[in-house]
Design an enzyme around this catalytic site. Structure first.
Site, PDB file in Angstrom:
ATOM      1  N   CYS A   1      40.504  48.437  41.701  1.00 50.25           N
ATOM      2  CA  CYS A   1      40.101  46.809  42.054  1.00 50.25           C
ATOM      3  C   CYS A   1      40.699  46.877  43.456  1.00 50.25           C
ATOM      4  O   CYS A   1      39.811  46.657  44.354  1.00 50.25           O
ATOM      5  CB  CYS A   1      39.693  46.276  40.975  1.00 50.25           C
ATOM      6  SG  CYS A   1      41.278  45.197  41.127  1.00 50.25           S
TER       7      CYS A   1
ATOM      8  N   HIS B   1      41.767  41.319  38.217  1.00 40.75           N
ATOM      9  CA  HIS B   1      41.298  42.048  39.144  1.00 40.75           C
ATOM     10  C   HIS B   1      39.847  41.358  40.560  1.00 40.75           C
ATOM     11  O   HIS B   1      40.527  39.654  40.633  1.00 40.75           O
ATOM     12  CB  HIS B   1      39.354  42.291  38.111  1.00 40.75           C
ATOM     13  CG  HIS B   1      37.915  42.835  38.683  1.00 40.75           C
ATOM     14  ND1 HIS B   1      37.954  43.804  38.988  1.00 40.75           N
ATOM     15  CD2 HIS B   1      36.856  42.164  39.248  1.00 40.75           C
ATOM     16  CE1 HIS B   1      36.710  44.283  39.761  1.00 40.75           C
ATOM     17  NE2 HIS B   1      35.898  42.710  39.498  1.00 40.75           N
TER      18      HIS B   1
ATOM     19  N   ASP C   1      31.523  43.908  44.933  1.00 43.78           N
ATOM     20  CA  ASP C   1      32.590  44.920  43.436  1.00 43.78           C
ATOM     21  C   ASP C   1      31.683  46.492  43.624  1.00 43.78           C
ATOM     22  O   ASP C   1      31.368  46.639  42.982  1.00 43.78           O
ATOM     23  CB  ASP C   1      32.844  43.750  42.472  1.00 43.78           C
ATOM     24  CG  ASP C   1      33.583  44.497  42.233  1.00 43.78           C
ATOM     25  OD1 ASP C   1      35.077  45.687  41.833  1.00 43.78           O
ATOM     26  OD2 ASP C   1      34.288  43.898  40.779  1.00 43.78           O
TER      27      ASP C   1
END
Length: 270
Positions: A67, A105, A119
């Protein structure tokens, strides 16, 4: 760092305007072109939050990332194209483990006429940006939910053929020091799931492919199937064919992958 090279990397050939249609198209193109993967963590190579290093790895070397890398690069590209982007700190499974998860994250808020969650770094479940508004939708093979919870937090949930998986976030700029600290923890601490397990994931249309250790999973809207890899050579071939990752040194991970697999499953099939 060159935005045209990034667009070529994700196979994007459309006009780039800072609008919702472009955001949706870019999100889809990135998530299908760049796999989620933690090979460098498994190979004990440092993973950096430094943007030029991320660009070199994901664009020039045509690798994937997790991420911090994926959404770091995507946020940079969106900003270059005129979007208003805010980096957000989120906590994976905070609902079960509490605030200690925050910073684990990185996701993005893109401010257009309305705010949108973007995302590309959560393994490919989210096919496009999600309006920051409570609701549900189908991003086959996943059902996606966004729920407003207590203390100003939002909860993102994904579910396919198993238990829901979630992260919590607030729509405020991330604590960058916390992100850096968590990035370091997740690549060095023996308790980190990314240290413990090889994880590679990718979306292609409505099909999601995932490799966790020896287990390759393929899911679509109607079904899912699993294959257990049998050798280091098969692992390298799987990475190359299924995920477009040419990383022959991943063969060196095979003994540890087998030990982990036996710890989790013993002699039984998965």
């Amino acid at each position: 760092m060159n935005i045209d090279h990034y667009l070529h990397r994700i196979g994007f050939r459309e006009a780039c305007l800072p609008d919702l249609a472009t955001l949706r198209a870019l999100h889809r193109a990135h998530s299908e072109a760049v796999p989620f993967e933690n090979l460098d963590v498994q190979l004990r190579r440092p993973v950096s939050l430094d943007l030029p290093a991320i660009y070199d790895k994901l664009v020039l070397q045509r690798r994937g990332g997790w991420c911090y890398e994926q959404n770091g690069l995507f946020g940079w590209a969106l900003t270059q194209l005129g979007f208003d982007v805010v980096r957000l700190s989120a906590g994976v499974m905070r609902e079960a483990m509490g605030d200690i998860q925050l910073g684990g994250h990185l996701c993005l808020l893109v401010r257009l006429e309305q705010p949108w969650l973007a995302d590309v770094g959560f393994g490919g479940s989210l096919a496009g940006p999600l309006l920051l508004h409570a609701g549900s939708r189908l991003d086959a093979p996943y059902r996606i939910d966004l729920v407003e919870i207590e203390h100003g937090y939002w909860r993102f949930l994904e579910q396919a053929h198993g238990e829901p998986f979630s992260f919590d976030f607030r729509a405020v700029p991330a604590d960058e020091a916390l992100l850096a600290s968590k990035c370091d923890w997740q690549q060095t601490n023996p308790a980190s799931p990314f240290v413990q397990n090889l994880v590679v994931q990718r979306r292609r249309g409505d099909t999601h492919m995932g490799l966790r250790g020896r287990v390759l999973t393929r899911m679509n809207a109607g079904s899912g199937d699993k294959t257990v890899l049998s050798s280091a050579e098969e692992l390298v071939e799987c990475l190359r064919v299924k995920f477009d990752l040419d990383v022959p040194e991943a063969a060196s991970l095979w003994p540890a992958i087998c030990v982990r697999h036996e710890t989790l499953f013993g002699q039984s099939s998965v």
